[in-house]
Design a protein around this motif. Structure first.
Motif, PDB file in Angstrom:
ATOM      1  N   TYR A  47       0.818  -1.215   0.000  1.00 18.38           N
ATOM      2  CA  TYR A  47       0.000   0.000   0.000  1.00 18.38           C
ATOM      3  C   TYR A  47       0.850   1.262   0.000  1.00 18.38           C
ATOM      4  CZ  TYR A  47      -3.510  -3.431   0.819  1.00 18.38           C
ATOM      5  OH  TYR A  47      -4.320  -4.520   0.661  1.00 18.38           O
ATOM      6  N   SER A  51      -3.570   5.605  -0.489  1.00 19.58           N
ATOM      7  CA  SER A  51      -3.867   6.825   0.270  1.00 19.58           C
ATOM      8  C   SER A  51      -3.352   6.668   1.703  1.00 19.58           C
ATOM      9  CB  SER A  51      -5.377   7.082   0.286  1.00 19.58           C
ATOM     10  OG  SER A  51      -6.016   6.102   1.102  1.00 19.58           O
ATOM     11  N   ASP A  52      -3.316   7.782   2.407  1.00 23.10           N
ATOM     12  CA  ASP A  52      -2.892   7.748   3.810  1.00 23.10           C
ATOM     13  C   ASP A  52      -3.796   6.811   4.613  1.00 23.10           C
ATOM     14  OD1 ASP A  52      -0.869   9.504   3.260  1.00 23.10           O
ATOM     15  OD2 ASP A  52      -1.853  11.258   4.157  1.00 23.10           O
ATOM     16  N   VAL A  53      -5.086   6.851   4.326  1.00 22.17           N
ATOM     17  CA  VAL A  53      -6.040   6.004   5.045  1.00 22.17           C
ATOM     18  C   VAL A  53      -5.743   4.534   4.769  1.00 22.17           C
ATOM     19  CG1 VAL A  53      -8.479   5.340   5.206  1.00 22.17           C
ATOM     20  CG2 VAL A  53      -7.848   7.753   5.125  1.00 22.17           C
ATOM     21  N   GLU A  54      -5.523   4.194   3.508  1.00 25.78           N
ATOM     22  CA  GLU A  54      -5.213   2.801   3.153  1.00 25.78           C
ATOM     23  C   GLU A  54      -3.919   2.345   3.828  1.00 25.78           C
ATOM     24  OE1 GLU A  54      -7.190   2.396  -1.279  1.00 25.78           O
ATOM     25  OE2 GLU A  54      -5.196   3.254  -1.087  1.00 25.78           O
ATOM     26  N   GLN A  55      -2.925   3.197   3.830  1.00 25.80           N
ATOM     27  CA  GLN A  55      -1.650   2.850   4.474  1.00 25.80           C
ATOM     28  C   GLN A  55      -1.836   2.640   5.973  1.00 25.80           C
ATOM     29  OE1 GLN A  55       1.416   5.679   3.468  1.00 25.80           O
ATOM     30  NE2 GLN A  55       1.068   5.453   1.270  1.00 25.80           N
ATOM     31  N   ARG A  56      -2.634   3.527   6.593  1.00 22.05           N
ATOM     32  CA  ARG A  56      -2.861   3.407   8.029  1.00 22.05           C
ATOM     33  C   ARG A  56      -3.627   2.127   8.358  1.00 22.05           C
ATOM     34  NH1 ARG A  56      -5.473   7.771   8.858  1.00 22.05           N
ATOM     35  NH2 ARG A  56      -7.532   6.905   9.245  1.00 22.05           N
TER      36      ARG A  56
END
Length: 179
Positions: A47, A51-56
């Motif tokens: 990832y 996106s930041d959300v996906e990475q988190r």
């Protein structure tokens, strides 16, 4: 690319998270296989461009998988976790009450370790006895949890197993120092 959420709703139950039945006597290769499959799916490198959300979310799932795997892989932690899932707190910090026979055995072992600290063959005999005792308690834990669903009894047995495990590590260190 969206994060393949393994089963976030199962994150409150490590067994369900890995698709395993909730029992003490689990198949460790199945646990390892489920863990590796999840790690492969949520590995943060997959990832890196997300996106930041996906990475988190991927990082959170990877962390959850690590924690769940370590908990279920260790028999003592797995047993304590099962007790907790069924509303039984082993009270490890405050409840150190043990049956008298168990305490006597602990004192015998401690004396043997002190008296035989330089005698490797005597220490190896003691280690065999300690390991046999661990196996006996693990068998009782399987019966208490998987058989009788008696989580109070399992918590008592797990507290005893913690004592034995700690002593086994000390004994192993003493043996290793002589080799």
């Amino acid at each position: 690319m969206s994060v393949v959420v393994v089963n976030l709703s199962a994150s409150d139950d490590y067994f369900r998270f890995f698709g395993l039945n909730q029992k003490f006597n689990i198949d460790l290769p199945d646990l390892d296989q489920a863990y590796l499959a999840i790690q492969k799916e949520v590995h943060p490198d997959r990832y890196a461009r997300g996106s930041d959300v996906e990475q988190r979310i991927a990082m959170q799932m990877a962390t959850l998988a690590n924690t769940a795997h370590q908990t279920l892989k260790n028999p003592i932690q797995r047993g304590l976790y099962l007790c907790k899932l069924h509303g039984v707190d082993a009270k490890l910090e405050t409840n150190t009450a043990m049956p008298a026979a168990f305490l006597m055995k602990q004192m015998e072992w401690r004396e043997s370790l002190d008296e035989q600290a330089e005698n490797i063959s005597a220490l190896e005999v003691l280690m065999a006895e300690v390991e046999e005792s661990k196996e006996d308690i693990l068998t009782e834990i399987v019966q208490a949890i998987d058989g009788a669903k008696n989580y109070e009894r399992a918590a008592e047995l797990l507290r005893g197993l913690l004592f034995i495990d700690k002593f086994a590590v000390e004994l192993d260190d003493t043996i290793a120092a002589l080799i």
